[in-house]
Design a protein around this motif. Structure first.
Motif, PDB file in Angstrom:
ATOM      1  N   ALA A  25       0.821  -1.214   0.000  1.00  0.00           N
ATOM      2  CA  ALA A  25       0.000   0.000   0.000  1.00  0.00           C
ATOM      3  C   ALA A  25       0.852   1.260   0.000  1.00  0.00           C
ATOM      4  N   SER A  26       1.871   1.310   0.848  1.00  0.00           N
ATOM      5  CA  SER A  26       2.718   2.506   0.914  1.00  0.00           C
ATOM      6  C   SER A  26       3.588   2.649  -0.326  1.00  0.00           C
ATOM      7  N   ARG A  27       4.085   1.534  -0.865  1.00  0.00           N
ATOM      8  CA  ARG A  27       4.970   1.617  -2.025  1.00  0.00           C
ATOM      9  C   ARG A  27       4.217   2.011  -3.291  1.00  0.00           C
ATOM     10  N   LEU A  28       2.955   1.592  -3.416  1.00  0.00           N
ATOM     11  CA  LEU A  28       2.186   1.902  -4.615  1.00  0.00           C
ATOM     12  C   LEU A  28       1.530   3.269  -4.564  1.00  0.00           C
ATOM     13  N   ALA A  29       1.523   3.894  -3.398  1.00  0.00           N
ATOM     14  CA  ALA A  29       0.883   5.205  -3.259  1.00  0.00           C
ATOM     15  C   ALA A  29       1.566   6.234  -4.161  1.00  0.00           C
ATOM     16  N   GLY A  30       0.759   7.003  -4.869  1.00  0.00           N
ATOM     17  CA  GLY A  30       1.278   8.087  -5.684  1.00  0.00           C
ATOM     18  C   GLY A  30       1.581   7.726  -7.129  1.00  0.00           C
ATOM     19  N   TRP A  31       1.416   6.447  -7.491  1.00  0.00           N
ATOM     20  CA  TRP A  31       1.659   6.043  -8.882  1.00  0.00           C
ATOM     21  C   TRP A  31       0.356   6.044  -9.660  1.00  0.00           C
ATOM     22  N   ASP A  32       0.441   6.366 -10.958  1.00  0.00           N
ATOM     23  CA  ASP A  32      -0.758   6.447 -11.792  1.00  0.00           C
ATOM     24  C   ASP A  32      -1.187   5.092 -12.335  1.00  0.00           C
ATOM     25  N   LEU A  33      -0.220   4.196 -12.512  1.00  0.00           N
ATOM     26  CA  LEU A  33      -0.503   2.893 -13.095  1.00  0.00           C
ATOM     27  C   LEU A  33       0.595   1.933 -12.655  1.00  0.00           C
ATOM     28  N   VAL A  34       0.235   0.668 -12.484  1.00  0.00           N
ATOM     29  CA  VAL A  34       1.198  -0.345 -12.056  1.00  0.00           C
ATOM     30  C   VAL A  34       1.226  -1.474 -13.074  1.00  0.00           C
ATOM     31  N   ILE A  35       2.419  -1.923 -13.442  1.00  0.00           N
ATOM     32  CA  ILE A  35       2.593  -3.130 -14.242  1.00  0.00           C
ATOM     33  C   ILE A  35       3.169  -4.207 -13.342  1.00  0.00           C
ATOM     34  N   ASP A  36       2.486  -5.336 -13.267  1.00  0.00           N
ATOM     35  CA  ASP A  36       2.958  -6.465 -12.464  1.00  0.00           C
ATOM     36  C   ASP A  36       3.532  -7.517 -13.402  1.00  0.00           C
ATOM     37  N   GLY A  37       4.840  -7.705 -13.334  1.00  0.00           N
ATOM     38  CA  GLY A  37       5.499  -8.724 -14.132  1.00  0.00           C
ATOM     39  C   GLY A  37       6.171  -9.765 -13.275  1.00  0.00           C
ATOM     40  N   THR A  38       5.706  -9.926 -12.043  1.00  0.00           N
ATOM     41  CA  THR A  38       6.349 -10.846 -11.100  1.00  0.00           C
ATOM     42  C   THR A  38       5.992 -12.295 -11.438  1.00  0.00           C
ATOM     43  N   ASP A  39       6.755 -13.210 -10.844  1.00  0.00           N
ATOM     44  CA  ASP A  39       6.556 -14.625 -11.144  1.00  0.00           C
ATOM     45  C   ASP A  39       6.104 -15.435  -9.927  1.00  0.00           C
ATOM     46  N   ASP A  40       5.556 -14.761  -8.914  1.00  0.00           N
ATOM     47  CA  ASP A  40       5.004 -15.513  -7.784  1.00  0.00           C
ATOM     48  C   ASP A  40       3.650 -14.926  -7.407  1.00  0.00           C
ATOM     49  N   PHE A  41       2.741 -15.801  -7.013  1.00  0.00           N
ATOM     50  CA  PHE A  41       1.349 -15.399  -6.793  1.00  0.00           C
ATOM     51  C   PHE A  41       1.162 -14.581  -5.523  1.00  0.00           C
ATOM     52  N   ASP A  42       1.980 -14.772  -4.509  1.00  0.00           N
ATOM     53  CA  ASP A  42       1.832 -13.981  -3.289  1.00  0.00           C
ATOM     54  C   ASP A  42       2.047 -12.504  -3.585  1.00  0.00           C
ATOM     55  N   THR A  43       3.073 -12.195  -4.379  1.00  0.00           N
ATOM     56  CA  THR A  43       3.319 -10.797  -4.752  1.00  0.00           C
ATOM     57  C   THR A  43       2.204 -10.274  -5.632  1.00  0.00           C
ATOM     58  N   ARG A  44       1.730 -11.091  -6.560  1.00  0.00           N
ATOM     59  CA  ARG A  44       0.629 -10.670  -7.424  1.00  0.00           C
ATOM     60  C   ARG A  44      -0.620 -10.321  -6.609  1.00  0.00           C
TER      61      ARG A  44
END
Length: 244
Positions: A115-134
């Motif tokens: 929540a704190s890391r994503l605050a202030g961004w307009d759009l997020v791209i998730d390219g991770t390879d593990d479901f917990d992070t997704r």
């Protein structure tokens, strides 16, 4: 927002493009896009976003470059082995386009930090390879109202979806699969990563500029062995614990 002479020439093919033009390029320059995971999907996506002129790019990854990455993660070179992925990536992206402000976070995104890391961004791209992070990224995006572009790889298949509010990624994947396949276990064809990463960047560019019809609420699926693609609608789950 004005452009320098260098930027006008650099983005010339966008500026004459009917669906982007000056207004769309200004939106790209003003945009703040966060890429979670600088691997096979996030790397090509970040390269194309930097080339497109996204004003601020954020990169999150706690990993270092390994020899086995180089078969598909074309943002890295052999001398980069052992170096932090975000440190190498910031050099690569600023060399490609010095007009882009690249911010790096050498950390693993967790449910507590999302929540704190994503605050202030307009759009997020998730390219991770593990479901917990997704799941953590999706939850934070839904809570903050941030559009999410999700890209994923299989051995010979790839998918990209755009999620805003409902349905969310959790509607597509309700629980972490107990037998989830990984690239290390089943392998992946390298060129597929570039295809999926480029598609993720394209969807982000469309969403930022307002061009065309983004894959919002839909999932693009590509079968590389058969050379076929299809797009399916993602149905909102009324019992979804994130967006339901």
């Amino acid at each position: 927002m004005t452009f320098s002479e260098d930027e006008i020439e650099r983005y010339a093919r966008h500026l004459v493009l009917a669906d982007v033009g000056g207004p769309g390029q200004q939106r790209l320059k003003a945009a703040r896009v966060l890429v979670v995971g600088m691997g096979g999907v996030g790397g090509p996506a970040a390269l194309y976003l930097a080339a497109a002129g996204v004003g601020t790019l954020g990169l999150i990854d706690d990993d270092t470059v390994a020899l086995s990455n180089l078969q598909r993660q074309i943002q890295f070179d052999t001398p980069d082995i052992g170096a932090p992925k975000v440190a190498v990536s910031v050099r690569r992206l600023t060399a490609l386009n010095p007009h882009v402000d690249v911010q790096t976070f050498a950390e693993r995104l967790t449910e507590d930090s999302a929540a704190s890391r994503l605050a202030g961004w307009d759009l997020v791209i998730d390219g991770t390879d593990d479901f917990d992070t997704r799941m953590a990224v999706n939850g934070a995006c839904v809570a903050s109202g941030i559009p999410l572009v999700s890209g994923a790889l299989g051995a010979w298949s790839g998918q990209v979806g755009v999620f805003e509010g409902r349905p969310c990624y959790r509607c597509l994947v309700p629980e972490v699969p107990p037998d989830a396949e990984t690239c290390a276990r089943v392998g992946v064809v390298g060129a597929l990563a570039g295809l999926v990463g480029s598609m993720a960047a394209l969807e982000a560019i469309k969403r930022v500029t307002g061009a065309g019809q983004p894959l919002t609420g839909r999932l693009w699926i590509h079968d590389a062995l058969a050379g076929r693609s299809r797009t399916v609608t993602v149905t909102a789950d009324p019992t979804c614990p994130v967006c339901g």
